[in-house]
Design a protein around this motif. Structure first.
Motif, short mmCIF file in Angstrom:
data_model
loop_
_atom_site.label_atom_id
_atom_site.label_comp_id
_atom_site.label_asym_id
_atom_site.label_seq_id
_atom_site.Cartn_x
_atom_site.Cartn_y
_atom_site.Cartn_z
N TYR A 12 51.88 62.46 46.50
CA TYR A 12 52.28 63.50 47.45
C TYR A 12 51.36 63.51 48.68
O TYR A 12 51.84 63.52 49.82
CB TYR A 12 52.25 64.86 46.75
CG TYR A 12 52.34 66.05 47.68
CD1 TYR A 12 53.56 66.43 48.22
CD2 TYR A 12 51.20 66.78 48.00
CE1 TYR A 12 53.65 67.53 49.07
CE2 TYR A 12 51.28 67.87 48.85
CZ TYR A 12 52.50 68.25 49.38
OH TYR A 12 52.58 69.32 50.22
N PHE A 13 50.05 63.49 48.45
CA PHE A 13 49.11 63.54 49.57
C PHE A 13 49.13 62.25 50.39
O PHE A 13 49.04 62.27 51.62
CB PHE A 13 47.70 63.82 49.07
CG PHE A 13 47.47 65.26 48.71
CD1 PHE A 13 47.37 66.23 49.69
CD2 PHE A 13 47.38 65.65 47.38
CE1 PHE A 13 47.17 67.57 49.37
CE2 PHE A 13 47.18 66.98 47.05
CZ PHE A 13 47.07 67.94 48.05
N THR A 16 52.93 62.32 52.20
CA THR A 16 53.25 63.43 53.10
C THR A 16 52.12 63.77 54.06
O THR A 16 52.36 64.34 55.13
CB THR A 16 53.62 64.69 52.30
OG1 THR A 16 52.48 65.12 51.53
CG2 THR A 16 54.79 64.41 51.36
N ARG A 17 50.88 63.44 53.70
CA ARG A 17 49.74 63.74 54.56
C ARG A 17 48.82 62.52 54.63
O ARG A 17 47.68 62.55 54.14
CB ARG A 17 48.97 64.94 54.03
CG ARG A 17 49.83 66.20 53.90
CD ARG A 17 49.06 67.36 53.35
NE ARG A 17 49.91 68.52 53.16
CZ ARG A 17 49.46 69.69 52.67
NH1 ARG A 17 48.19 69.82 52.32
NH2 ARG A 17 50.30 70.71 52.53
N ALA A 20 45.38 63.02 56.56
CA ALA A 20 44.46 63.94 55.89
C ALA A 20 43.87 63.35 54.62
O ALA A 20 42.78 63.74 54.18
CB ALA A 20 45.20 65.24 55.56
N SER A 21 44.59 62.39 54.01
CA SER A 21 44.12 61.82 52.74
C SER A 21 43.14 60.67 52.93
O SER A 21 42.52 60.23 51.96
CB SER A 21 45.32 61.34 51.93
OG SER A 21 46.00 60.29 52.61
N CYS A 97 56.15 68.06 44.12
CA CYS A 97 55.59 66.90 44.83
C CYS A 97 56.68 65.92 45.23
O CYS A 97 56.72 65.45 46.38
CB CYS A 97 54.54 66.21 43.96
SG CYS A 97 53.01 67.14 43.76
N ALA A 104 59.75 63.66 53.14
CA ALA A 104 58.92 62.91 54.10
C ALA A 104 59.52 61.54 54.38
O ALA A 104 59.56 61.09 55.54
CB ALA A 104 57.50 62.77 53.55
N THR A 108 61.00 60.46 58.11
CA THR A 108 60.43 59.28 58.76
C THR A 108 61.50 58.25 59.05
O THR A 108 61.52 57.62 60.11
CB THR A 108 59.33 58.65 57.87
OG1 THR A 108 58.34 59.64 57.58
CG2 THR A 108 58.68 57.47 58.57
#
Length: 269
Positions: A12-13, A16-17, A20-21, A97, A104, A108
């Motif tokens: 998930y991280f 989707t991010r 940030a990960s 998740c 996402a 995209t």
């Protein structure tokens, strides 16, 4: 289940991010997160050792599980809390998740399709291919999770043959009804196993329990149709009402012979 939840959270991280990960999860932090998950699982595994519920043999007594068949308030409370905090909450997190992972990927994909052949489009395409690679990894993890959930989803037991039969329509062979009896003087014990549609009382015994009658104090009466009726298999419950075990008629006779019980064949037609 908890480890699979951790894998879903990681996907998930990353998907989707992605920015940030980056650099957030070092090897040390990953080890600490795994240790936390396993300590959480250990915390829910220890109570039966200290009197809150218990670990008991199940099925063919070749494995054990917590005592979900005892209906005291204490044991019921442990079973309910175990399902909530070790199964349903992790399952909800996994579903959450993967819903956002799918969103996402879809967003995209739409963004890349709208961009023309500029430099930014090449950058977007490159990012999209990286996201596709992560999605392939996520799909593998999702498949493992689905197989796990299908294998270990909570199921209920049945308490009568009538309740059981709708679930055994596709099972070939004879399903048995078993009754444990005493004579009037209460000196002789009998185990009666008949075809499920015979008009006899409902019992809770099983011919497989004769394995534990080491002093041969139980006499066995079998419905002759079970042995001579041409059934490919005879079905018993293996000391638990959450499963059914089938065996060939000759294997049943071999089992009874091995346990020292010579069956009496009786016709109920």
């Amino acid at each position: 289940m908890l480890t699979l939840t951790l894998i879903a959270g990681d996907r998930y991280f990353v998907i989707t991010r992605p920015l940030a990960s980056i650099g957030v999860l070092s090897r040390r932090r990953a080890g600490m997160v795994l240790m936390g998950v396993w300590l959480y699982a250990l915390a829910w595994s220890l109570p039966p050792f200290f009197g809150w519920s218990a670990y008991v043999p199940e099925g063919l007594l070749t494995s054990c599980s917590w005592d979900y068949m005892t209906f005291t308030p204490s044991v019921r409370a442990y079973t309910m809390l175990l399902f909530i905090f070790v199964f349903f909450i992790p399952l909800f997190i996994i579903i959450y998740c993967y819903i956002f992972i799918f969103r996402a990927i879809r967003s995209t994909n739409r963004a890349v399709s709208r961009v023309n052949g500029s430099c930014s489009s090449r950058d977007s395409s490159r990012g999209f291919h990286r996201l596709q690679t992560e999605w392939k990894t996520a799909k593998i993890a999702l498949l493992v999770i689905l197989l796990y959930v299908l294998s270990w989803s909570p199921y209920s037991g049945v308490f009568t043959v009538e309740e059981m039969m709708p679930h055994l329509q596709e099972v070939g062979g004879a399903v048995t009804k078993n009754l444990f009896l005493k004579d009037k003087k209460k000196k002789t014990l009998w185990l009666l196993s008949v075809r499920h549609d015979r008009e006899v009382g409902q019992g809770c015994a099983s011919a497989l329990a004769l394995l534990f009658d080491t002093d041969r104090s139980v006499k066995v009466v079998l419905d002759s149709d079970l042995i001579q009726g041409g059934h490919p298999r005879i079905h018993f419950h293996p000391m638990t009402n959450a499963a059914t075990l089938g065996m060939k008629p000759e294997d049943l006779l071999r089992f009874l012979q091995h346990t020292g019980h010579e069956p009496v064949l009786h016709t109920f037609d």
